[in-house]
Every structure is written in structure tokens, then in C-alpha cells.
Design an enzyme around this catalytic site. Structure first.
Site, PDB file in Angstrom:
ATOM      1  N   ASP A 133      -6.852  -5.702  13.124  1.00  0.00           N
ATOM      2  CA  ASP A 133      -8.257  -5.578  12.695  1.00  0.00           C
ATOM      3  C   ASP A 133      -8.500  -6.301  11.372  1.00  0.00           C
ATOM      4  O   ASP A 133      -9.506  -6.981  11.197  1.00  0.00           O
ATOM      5  CB  ASP A 133      -8.719  -4.099  12.629  1.00  0.00           C
ATOM      6  N   GLY A 156      -1.203   9.775  12.570  1.00  0.00           N
ATOM      7  CA  GLY A 156      -1.637   8.504  13.151  1.00  0.00           C
ATOM      8  C   GLY A 156      -2.906   8.609  13.979  1.00  0.00           C
ATOM      9  O   GLY A 156      -3.276   7.673  14.676  1.00  0.00           O
ATOM     10  N   ASP A 171     -10.567   2.315  12.503  1.00  0.00           N
ATOM     11  CA  ASP A 171     -10.617   3.777  12.590  1.00  0.00           C
ATOM     12  C   ASP A 171     -12.038   4.300  12.398  1.00  0.00           C
ATOM     13  O   ASP A 171     -12.501   5.180  13.128  1.00  0.00           O
ATOM     14  CB  ASP A 171      -9.684   4.394  11.540  1.00  0.00           C
ATOM     15  N   HIS A 191      -2.572  -3.620  13.980  1.00  0.00           N
ATOM     16  CA  HIS A 191      -2.459  -4.488  12.811  1.00  0.00           C
ATOM     17  C   HIS A 191      -3.142  -5.833  13.063  1.00  0.00           C
ATOM     18  O   HIS A 191      -2.655  -6.874  12.651  1.00  0.00           O
ATOM     19  CB  HIS A 191      -0.983  -4.700  12.417  1.00  0.00           C
ATOM     20  N   TYR A 229       1.794  -1.006   4.121  1.00  0.00           N
ATOM     21  CA  TYR A 229       0.570  -1.493   4.776  1.00  0.00           C
ATOM     22  C   TYR A 229      -0.063  -2.633   3.966  1.00  0.00           C
ATOM     23  O   TYR A 229      -0.437  -3.670   4.516  1.00  0.00           O
ATOM     24  CB  TYR A 229      -0.411  -0.336   4.958  1.00  0.00           C
ATOM     25  N   SER A 283      -5.880   9.208  12.589  1.00  0.00           N
ATOM     26  CA  SER A 283      -6.998   8.884  11.690  1.00  0.00           C
ATOM     27  C   SER A 283      -7.756  10.095  11.168  1.00  0.00           C
ATOM     28  O   SER A 283      -8.986  10.138  11.206  1.00  0.00           O
ATOM     29  CB  SER A 283      -7.992   7.960  12.389  1.00  0.00           C
ATOM     30  N   SER A 284      -7.003  11.055  10.646  1.00  0.00           N
ATOM     31  CA  SER A 284      -7.679  12.204  10.048  1.00  0.00           C
ATOM     32  C   SER A 284      -8.509  11.775   8.833  1.00  0.00           C
ATOM     33  O   SER A 284      -9.577  12.339   8.582  1.00  0.00           O
ATOM     34  CB  SER A 284      -6.660  13.277   9.656  1.00  0.00           C
TER      35      SER A 284
HETATM   36  C1  GLA Z   1      -4.384   2.018  10.177  1.00  0.00           C
HETATM   37  C2  GLA Z   1      -5.593   1.324   9.551  1.00  0.00           C
HETATM   38  C3  GLA Z   1      -6.358   0.490  10.600  1.00  0.00           C
HETATM   39  C4  GLA Z   1      -5.417  -0.432  11.372  1.00  0.00           C
HETATM   40  C5  GLA Z   1      -4.183   0.343  11.859  1.00  0.00           C
HETATM   41  C6  GLA Z   1      -3.136  -0.576  12.472  1.00  0.00           C
HETATM   42  O1  GLA Z   1      -4.812   2.973  11.106  1.00  0.00           O
HETATM   43  O2  GLA Z   1      -6.471   2.266   8.992  1.00  0.00           O
HETATM   44  O3  GLA Z   1      -7.388  -0.239   9.988  1.00  0.00           O
HETATM   45  O4  GLA Z   1      -5.064  -1.558  10.606  1.00  0.00           O
HETATM   46  O5  GLA Z   1      -3.551   1.062  10.816  1.00  0.00           O
HETATM   47  O6  GLA Z   1      -3.591  -1.093  13.668  1.00  0.00           O
END
Ligand code: GLA
Length: 308
Positions: free
Chosen positions: A23, A106, A152, A21, A201, A108-109
Site C-alpha cells: 500500500d 494483526g 487498514d 506491504h 516497518y 488492525s485494532s
Molecule cells: C500494516 C500497515 C498497513 C500495511 C500492512 C502491510 O498493517 O498499517 O498500512 O502496510 O501493515 O501490508
């Protein structure tokens, strides 16, 4: 124009070692691409983008002039539409999607799907991978409404074998960081499923944005200024970003010295701050981190991805 040449592209998922959290406020993050990923096989050409997926009953059929990706159905086709709208390919594509990334865990699919689509539509040896990653980030915003940061998509497109990558999310500079050969990065599934678009988010991003208005560029704000903020929520969010940024720096430096124990402790500290300051953890994740940290040989543990 119809090209007969079959294309095969692959985009990996990612796991984030530290820098959570941070980026979207321009901080430092340290993800690594994993060996699970999304493959697309097919042909460029045609007037539409038509993809079938092993995991979806209905195909995605998207016109090249799609204007509102969020209105497209079935819902997975929104990611296809988001990428089409952002990269504006000269021709369509007909192909098949398959992934080895467990969806919604978690890893990043969705970023891997966007990146694979972008590579299928416009990828070649000369592409600007940073620009394509930014286009995929915008595609995610348009497709899902989740205002994600750049981590991601950067990890998927700019990952380096045997390394994590340090991303400066203000300058977009990417530095490969070698991982010690004697350490394994183990991803453990908590068993809980989440969906970023149905949770907070966007709220977190907005709160961090409000703290930024008061303090300026957050990752380099002074902790004394953070602690002087009147608003308790903004104070916590800003504290997370400032301390997390320092933890990423420290992680890279202890890793370079081979101090794996110190690196692990920083990962666990990162989890505590994600739990207490950013408030994105769950009881199940906290219990898992606690359990893992009691296992001999484990140096540290934290949640990866957005949380919840
Ligand atoms: C998700 C978002 C990223 C990042 C993370 C938390 O994966 O896509 O950009 O903010 O949460 O680190």
C-alpha cells in the site's frame, strides 16, 4: 454547545487477503473488514475529548488544540490525540470505548480505534469516508510514529458486507470484490505478539522508497529493471512489490472465475515473497502457514498485517 443525543459508532478491524506491504508504494491491496470491531458510545459536546476504555486502566483526556499527539499519556490516548489533531472537531466528546478485536494480533485494532474516534467526533451520513480514512492514517503516523499505508483505515471505513475491497493505493479507487459463499476466511492466531513501532516497518518503507527513487512507480516497474538493480536488498524489496501487485490482479481474476484453488496458491506465494523478499515473516508464522497448507480443505495461507 452540549448535545444530549447519545451516539454509538462502530469501526471494524480488517484481515488482508493479499497485497502485503504494497500500500505505501501505491500498489494494489485486497483487505476485508471483519466482524470484530471497536465501539464508542457517548455524547458530543464539552471542551475536551474524554474516553474511558474497558481495556485500559487510565482514561484518555485530550484538549481540542492538542499539538503533539506523540507526547500524550497514557499511550493509548495518543491515538485519540492523533485523531483530534487531524480532524479538528468543533466540540469535544465524552464516552466509552470497547473492542472485540484482540489487540496486537494483526487485525488492525489501532486503525479501528482511530476510525471509531473519528466517527464519534465528526461522523455523519454525509462524511467523505476516503478523506476521513486519510486523516486517520495521518493520526496513526502522529500517534505511533509508524509510517503505515492506507489499507487498514480504508478497509475499516469503506469495507462492504460479504466482499473484500480492492484498493488502488495510487488512485484511492476502491472496488468491492465478492467472496465466494462456499469459502470461509479463517484467521489463525500464531500466538506471537508484535508491535509495529518497535520493529522494522519504517525501515521497509524507507527501503521501498529508495527502490522507488531508482525505478519510479514501483507496482508498475518492469521485473527486468528490478532484477538489474545493484543493491541486493532494494532488489528484493522491489521484487516483492512488483510481483505482489501482479498476484493481487491474478487473485481477483481467478476468484471471478471461481478458481479458488488458484486463489489459495497465490495467497501462499504472497507469503513466500513476504518471507523471502520483504523479509517480514517469522519462523512461527512460516511454520503455521506450512501446517495450514497441509490441512485438507485449506486452499492457501499467508500472514496478515505488517508481519513480525
Ligand atoms: C500494516 C500497515 C498497513 C500495511 C500492512 C502491510 O498493517 O498499517 O498500512 O502496510 O501493515 O501490508
Amino acid at each position: 454547545m452540549v448535545s444530549e443525543q447519545q451516539l454509538r459508532v462502530w469501526a471494524p478491524g480488517r484481515v488482508n487477503l493479499i497485497g502485503g506491504h504494497s500500500d505505501y508504494s501505491g500498489g494494489l491491496v485486497l483487505p476485508m473488514a471483519v466482524d470484530l470491531g471497536t465501539t464508542i458510545v457517548g455524547h458530543r459536546g464539552h471542551e475536551r475529548v474524554v474516553l474511558v476504555s474497558e481495556d485500559e486502566p487510565e482514561p484518555a483526556e485530550v484538549a481540542l488544540d492538542v499539538a503533539d499527539p506523540a507526547a500524550v499519556s497514557p499511550s493509548w490516548a495518543r491515538y485519540v490525540a492523533g485523531v483530534v489533531a487531524e480532524v479538528a472537531p468543533p466540540t469535544g466528546f465524552i464516552g466509552k470505548v470497547a473492542t472485540t478485536i484482540p489487540i496486537g494480533t494483526g487485525l488492525s485494532s489501532s486503525a479501528a480505534l482511530e476510525v471509531a474516534i473519528a466517527l464519534a467526533l465528526v461522523g455523519d451520513d454525509r462524511i467523505d469516508r476516503r478523506a476521513l480514512a486519510l486523516a486517520c492514517q495521518r493520526a496513526e503516523h502522529r500517534a505511533s510514529g509508524v509510517p503505515c499505508g492506507i489499507m487498514d483505515q480504508f478497509a475499516s471505513l469503506l469495507g462492504v458486507d460479504g466482499h473484500a475491497i480492492l484498493i488502488d493505493c495510487t488512485t484511492f479507487e476502491v472496488t468491492p470484490v465478492e467472496l465466494p459463499a462456499e469459502v470461509d476466511v479463517v484467521v489463525v492466531d500464531s500466538g506471537q505478539r508484535r508491535s509495529l513501532s518497535t520493529v522494522g516497518y519504517a525501515d521497509r518503507r524507507a527501503e521501498v522508497g529508495r527502490a522507488e527513487q531508482l525505478l519510479g512507480h514501483l507496482p508498475t516497474a518492469r521485473l527486468t529493471d528490478v532484477e538489474a538493480l545493484d543493491d541486493a536488498i532494494l532488489r528484493k524489496r522491489a521484487r516483492h512489490v512488483v510481483t505482489e501487485n501482479q498476484r493481487v490482479r491474478d487473485f481477483v481474476s481467478v476468484l471471478a472465475k471461481g478458481d479458488i484453488g488458484a486463489a489459495g496458491a497465490l495467497m501462499t506465494d504472497s507469503h513466500m515473497s513476504l518471507r523471502d523478499n520483504q523479509e517480514v515473516s517469522t519462523d512461527a508464522l512460516d511454520a503455521l502457514v506450512g501446517r495450514l497448507n497441509r490441512v485438507p480443505g485449506v486452499h492457501g495461507a499467508r500472514l496478515t498485517g505488517g508481519g513480525w
